[in-house]
Design a protein around this motif. Structure first.
Motif, PDB file in Angstrom:
ATOM      1  N   TYR A 159      -3.423   8.641  69.960  1.00 44.47           N
ATOM      2  CA  TYR A 159      -2.365   9.117  69.078  1.00 44.47           C
ATOM      3  C   TYR A 159      -2.675   8.772  67.625  1.00 44.47           C
ATOM      4  O   TYR A 159      -2.453   9.583  66.720  1.00 44.47           O
ATOM      5  N   GLU A 160      -3.202   7.576  67.401  1.00 46.35           N
ATOM      6  CA  GLU A 160      -3.492   7.155  66.025  1.00 46.35           C
ATOM      7  C   GLU A 160      -4.557   8.052  65.390  1.00 46.35           C
ATOM      8  O   GLU A 160      -4.490   8.369  64.196  1.00 46.35           O
ATOM      9  N   GLU A 161      -5.563   8.456  66.160  1.00 49.71           N
ATOM     10  CA  GLU A 161      -6.594   9.356  65.649  1.00 49.71           C
ATOM     11  C   GLU A 161      -5.976  10.695  65.254  1.00 49.71           C
ATOM     12  O   GLU A 161      -6.273  11.252  64.183  1.00 49.71           O
ATOM     13  N   ALA A 162      -5.138  11.223  66.126  1.00 51.08           N
ATOM     14  CA  ALA A 162      -4.494  12.510  65.848  1.00 51.08           C
ATOM     15  C   ALA A 162      -3.593  12.414  64.624  1.00 51.08           C
ATOM     16  O   ALA A 162      -3.554  13.330  63.793  1.00 51.08           O
ATOM     17  N   LEU A 163      -2.869  11.300  64.483  1.00 50.55           N
ATOM     18  CA  LEU A 163      -1.979  11.136  63.337  1.00 50.55           C
ATOM     19  C   LEU A 163      -2.765  11.098  62.026  1.00 50.55           C
ATOM     20  O   LEU A 163      -2.386  11.741  61.044  1.00 50.55           O
ATOM     21  N   ALA A 164      -3.870  10.370  62.021  1.00 52.07           N
ATOM     22  CA  ALA A 164      -4.697  10.296  60.814  1.00 52.07           C
ATOM     23  C   ALA A 164      -5.248  11.671  60.454  1.00 52.07           C
ATOM     24  O   ALA A 164      -5.305  12.046  59.284  1.00 52.07           O
ATOM     25  N   ALA A 165      -5.654  12.448  61.470  1.00 52.57           N
ATOM     26  CA  ALA A 165      -6.202  13.778  61.217  1.00 52.57           C
ATOM     27  C   ALA A 165      -5.136  14.733  60.675  1.00 52.57           C
ATOM     28  O   ALA A 165      -5.371  15.478  59.718  1.00 52.57           O
ATOM     29  N   VAL A 166      -3.953  14.721  61.293  1.00 54.33           N
ATOM     30  CA  VAL A 166      -2.885  15.648  60.890  1.00 54.33           C
ATOM     31  C   VAL A 166      -2.367  15.308  59.498  1.00 54.33           C
ATOM     32  O   VAL A 166      -2.188  16.199  58.646  1.00 54.33           O
ATOM     33  N   VAL A 167      -2.112  14.036  59.227  1.00 56.45           N
ATOM     34  CA  VAL A 167      -1.599  13.646  57.913  1.00 56.45           C
ATOM     35  C   VAL A 167      -2.636  13.931  56.832  1.00 56.45           C
ATOM     36  O   VAL A 167      -2.300  14.447  55.752  1.00 56.45           O
ATOM     37  N   SER A 168      -3.896  13.622  57.096  1.00 56.39           N
ATOM     38  CA  SER A 168      -4.951  13.896  56.118  1.00 56.39           C
ATOM     39  C   SER A 168      -5.058  15.390  55.846  1.00 56.39           C
ATOM     40  O   SER A 168      -5.209  15.817  54.688  1.00 56.39           O
ATOM     41  N   SER A 169      -4.979  16.194  56.888  1.00 59.76           N
ATOM     42  CA  SER A 169      -5.055  17.648  56.736  1.00 59.76           C
ATOM     43  C   SER A 169      -3.889  18.179  55.913  1.00 59.76           C
ATOM     44  O   SER A 169      -4.072  19.026  55.025  1.00 59.76           O
ATOM     45  N   ASP A 170      -2.695  17.685  56.187  1.00 58.78           N
ATOM     46  CA  ASP A 170      -1.524  18.161  55.452  1.00 58.78           C
ATOM     47  C   ASP A 170      -1.596  17.776  53.976  1.00 58.78           C
ATOM     48  O   ASP A 170      -1.167  18.536  53.104  1.00 58.78           O
ATOM     49  N   MET A 171      -2.127  16.594  53.686  1.00 61.01           N
ATOM     50  CA  MET A 171      -2.284  16.199  52.281  1.00 61.01           C
ATOM     51  C   MET A 171      -3.262  17.126  51.567  1.00 61.01           C
ATOM     52  O   MET A 171      -3.014  17.567  50.440  1.00 61.01           O
ATOM     53  N   VAL A 172      -4.375  17.433  52.227  1.00 61.76           N
ATOM     54  CA  VAL A 172      -5.372  18.323  51.624  1.00 61.76           C
ATOM     55  C   VAL A 172      -4.801  19.722  51.446  1.00 61.76           C
ATOM     56  O   VAL A 172      -4.997  20.360  50.397  1.00 61.76           O
ATOM     57  N   ASN A 173      -4.085  20.224  52.443  1.00 64.63           N
ATOM     58  CA  ASN A 173      -3.538  21.585  52.357  1.00 64.63           C
ATOM     59  C   ASN A 173      -2.428  21.707  51.314  1.00 64.63           C
ATOM     60  O   ASN A 173      -2.121  22.825  50.867  1.00 64.63           O
ATOM     61  N   ALA A 174      -1.825  20.589  50.923  1.00 67.69           N
ATOM     62  CA  ALA A 174      -0.777  20.629  49.905  1.00 67.69           C
ATOM     63  C   ALA A 174      -1.347  20.635  48.491  1.00 67.69           C
ATOM     64  O   ALA A 174      -0.681  21.093  47.557  1.00 67.69           O
ATOM     65  N   VAL A 175      -2.562  20.144  48.324  1.00 64.61           N
ATOM     66  CA  VAL A 175      -3.147  20.006  46.989  1.00 64.61           C
ATOM     67  C   VAL A 175      -3.196  21.324  46.214  1.00 64.61           C
ATOM     68  O   VAL A 175      -2.831  21.372  45.025  1.00 64.61           O
ATOM     69  N   PRO A 176      -3.649  22.453  46.822  1.00 66.20           N
ATOM     70  CA  PRO A 176      -3.796  23.696  46.047  1.00 66.20           C
ATOM     71  C   PRO A 176      -2.515  24.182  45.375  1.00 66.20           C
ATOM     72  O   PRO A 176      -2.578  24.768  44.295  1.00 66.20           O
ATOM     73  N   PHE A 177      -1.366  23.957  45.996  1.00 66.57           N
ATOM     74  CA  PHE A 177      -0.121  24.417  45.382  1.00 66.57           C
ATOM     75  C   PHE A 177       0.086  23.755  44.015  1.00 66.57           C
ATOM     76  O   PHE A 177       0.584  24.378  43.078  1.00 66.57           O
ATOM     77  N   PHE A 178      -0.311  22.512  43.896  1.00 66.33           N
ATOM     78  CA  PHE A 178      -0.119  21.795  42.640  1.00 66.33           C
ATOM     79  C   PHE A 178      -1.241  22.077  41.649  1.00 66.33           C
ATOM     80  O   PHE A 178      -0.995  22.232  40.451  1.00 66.33           O
ATOM     81  N   THR A 179      -2.473  22.154  42.132  1.00 66.88           N
ATOM     82  CA  THR A 179      -3.568  22.441  41.204  1.00 66.88           C
ATOM     83  C   THR A 179      -3.458  23.856  40.649  1.00 66.88           C
ATOM     84  O   THR A 179      -3.719  24.083  39.458  1.00 66.88           O
ATOM     85  N   PHE A 180      -3.059  24.811  41.483  1.00 64.66           N
ATOM     86  CA  PHE A 180      -2.862  26.174  40.994  1.00 64.66           C
ATOM     87  C   PHE A 180      -1.720  26.229  39.971  1.00 64.66           C
ATOM     88  O   PHE A 180      -1.808  26.929  38.956  1.00 64.66           O
ATOM     89  N   THR A 181      -0.638  25.503  40.252  1.00 64.20           N
ATOM     90  CA  THR A 181       0.487  25.493  39.320  1.00 64.20           C
ATOM     91  C   THR A 181       0.080  24.891  37.975  1.00 64.20           C
ATOM     92  O   THR A 181       0.381  25.452  36.909  1.00 64.20           O
ATOM     93  N   ILE A 182      -0.597  23.761  38.009  1.00 67.13           N
ATOM     94  CA  ILE A 182      -1.044  23.112  36.780  1.00 67.13           C
ATOM     95  C   ILE A 182      -2.026  24.019  36.028  1.00 67.13           C
ATOM     96  O   ILE A 182      -1.952  24.165  34.797  1.00 67.13           O
ATOM     97  N   GLY A 183      -2.933  24.654  36.769  1.00 64.08           N
ATOM     98  CA  GLY A 183      -3.888  25.559  36.138  1.00 64.08           C
ATOM     99  C   GLY A 183      -3.199  26.741  35.479  1.00 64.08           C
ATOM    100  O   GLY A 183      -3.579  27.170  34.378  1.00 64.08           O
ATOM    101  N   GLY A 184      -2.171  27.280  36.141  1.00 61.49           N
ATOM    102  CA  GLY A 184      -1.438  28.412  35.579  1.00 61.49           C
ATOM    103  C   GLY A 184      -0.685  28.037  34.316  1.00 61.49           C
ATOM    104  O   GLY A 184      -0.679  28.793  33.338  1.00 61.49           O
ATOM    105  N   VAL A 185      -0.049  26.860  34.331  1.00 58.68           N
ATOM    106  CA  VAL A 185       0.662  26.394  33.142  1.00 58.68           C
ATOM    107  C   VAL A 185      -0.316  26.180  31.990  1.00 58.68           C
ATOM    108  O   VAL A 185      -0.051  26.549  30.838  1.00 58.68           O
TER     109      VAL A 185
END
Length: 347
Positions: free
Chosen positions: A119-145
């Motif tokens: 379970y701990e392996e799966a949790l680390a993978a899922v949380v890490s993936s979600d953090m990475v997948n969230a990054v573009p929304f903010f970098t694109f927004t900052i880039g657009g501004v």
């Protein structure tokens, strides 16, 4: 997280489903229902089909990020099963009120059951993936501004959005660094916390020792997930393609509606409306369409009915097809005995 239809709906679930329905009803009322349906009837179906295909590709990019972290942490699974797990998670989070808040433990349980991993392996993978997948929304927004600041006109609310995006990205980046770095900062903090709690209670030494070992295990797995900086940079870079796909999908939706799309407004509409998915309603439904419609009327000289039509059509290119596919993958996981959704995952 409960699965509607399996354990029954709670009063809280019914409340948020009701709020979602009221939001849609209100939007239709103010948008002129007749004009809304006439706008839908004028849509070029062939072009809209292209938009659906492009929009769906964003889900597969996010699933690819999951698969990358599975491999990094030694979780053995196929690409097809990773996609099925990701779509199942998308389905569960999207139909469950408050599902966008802290759904990772449930998904980690599903992953661990489907892949026979810890379970701990799966949790680390899922949380890490979600953090990475969230990054573009903010970098694109900052880039657009930044682009509008240098080459266009910058409205006051976009300045505030840019500042907020920088703040969130900085905080998120700091958390990611602490999770992925090898200096054990979080582990030492947890050790001091457990030592303090143990000193205050006469009993529970075994419990605190168990919790300490669990924290150390999870920390070591997060460090493993973020050990290879080249891996992280490559994964984050490719994850930006998901947002590119959504922008292109909306571009085609506008063409299908007979509207003249311009890239900068589309860019902001896609990124900023995503913030509304963090609302307590199932999948951000209702609030997302309201935010999208408001942003569209802000950037384009269109009426609310046209804006709402675009919002609904765009959701039909990613959100709703993802639900259909996710429901199908959930059934296949259950049928194969690969995973049974938990009542309460144990952290």
């Amino acid at each position: 997280m409960q699965i509607p239809g399996r354990d029954g709906l709670t009063r809280r679930d019914l409340l948020w489903y009701g709020i979602t329905g009221l939001l849609f009803a209100g939007l239709l009322y103010f948008a002129d229902t007749g004009e809304f349906f006439r706008a839908l009837g004028r849509v070029d179906r062939s072009l809209f089909a292209v938009a659906v295909a492009i929009g769906l590709s964003s889900l597969f990019v996010w699933a690819w990020v999951w698969h990358r972290f599975f491999g990094q942490l030694g979780i053995e699974t196929t690409v097809s099963r990773t996609i099925r797990l990701f779509l199942t998670g998308h389905f569960l989070n999207s139909i469950t009120p408050l599902g966008q808040f802290g759904g990772e433990p449930v998904m980690a349980y599903l992953v661990s059951e489907a892949t026979d991993s810890e379970y701990e392996e799966a949790l680390a993978a899922v949380v890490s993936s979600d953090m990475v997948n969230a990054v573009p929304f903010f970098t694109f927004t900052i880039g657009g501004v930044g682009y509008l600041y240098l080459f266009g006109s910058l409205q006051a609310f976009l300045v505030e959005v840019g500042v907020l995006a920088v703040a969130i990205l900085t905080l998120g980046g700091g958390l990611a660094y602490l999770l992925w770095s090898p200096d054990s900062t979080l582990g030492r903090a947890a050790t001091r916390l457990f030592a303090g709690l143990e000193a205050r209670f006469d009993r529970g030494e075994a419990l605190f020792q168990s919790l300490q070992e669990r924290v150390e295990r999870v920390e070591a797995l997060f460090e493993k997930a973020g050990r290879d900086r080249r891996f992280l940079v490559t994964t984050v870079t490719v994850s930006h393609l998901a947002i590119v796909a959504q922008i292109v999908s909306l571009y085609v939706v506008f063409f299908a509606m007979g509207l003249e799309p311009t890239i900068v407004p589309l860019y902001f509409i896609v990124n900023l409306s995503t913030i509304a998915t963090l609302s307590p309603t199932p999948g951000g439904s209702g609030t997302y369409e309201a935010a999208f419609s408001w942003l569209m009327t802000l950037f384009y000289s269109v009426d609310l009915a046209t804006a709402l039509t675009a919002a609904v059509l765009f959701r039909l290119t990613t959100y709703w097809p993802g639900l259909v596919l996710g429901f199908g993958t959930l059934l296949t996981l259950d049928r194969d005995g690969e995973a049974e959704p938990p009542e309460e995952p144990e952290l």
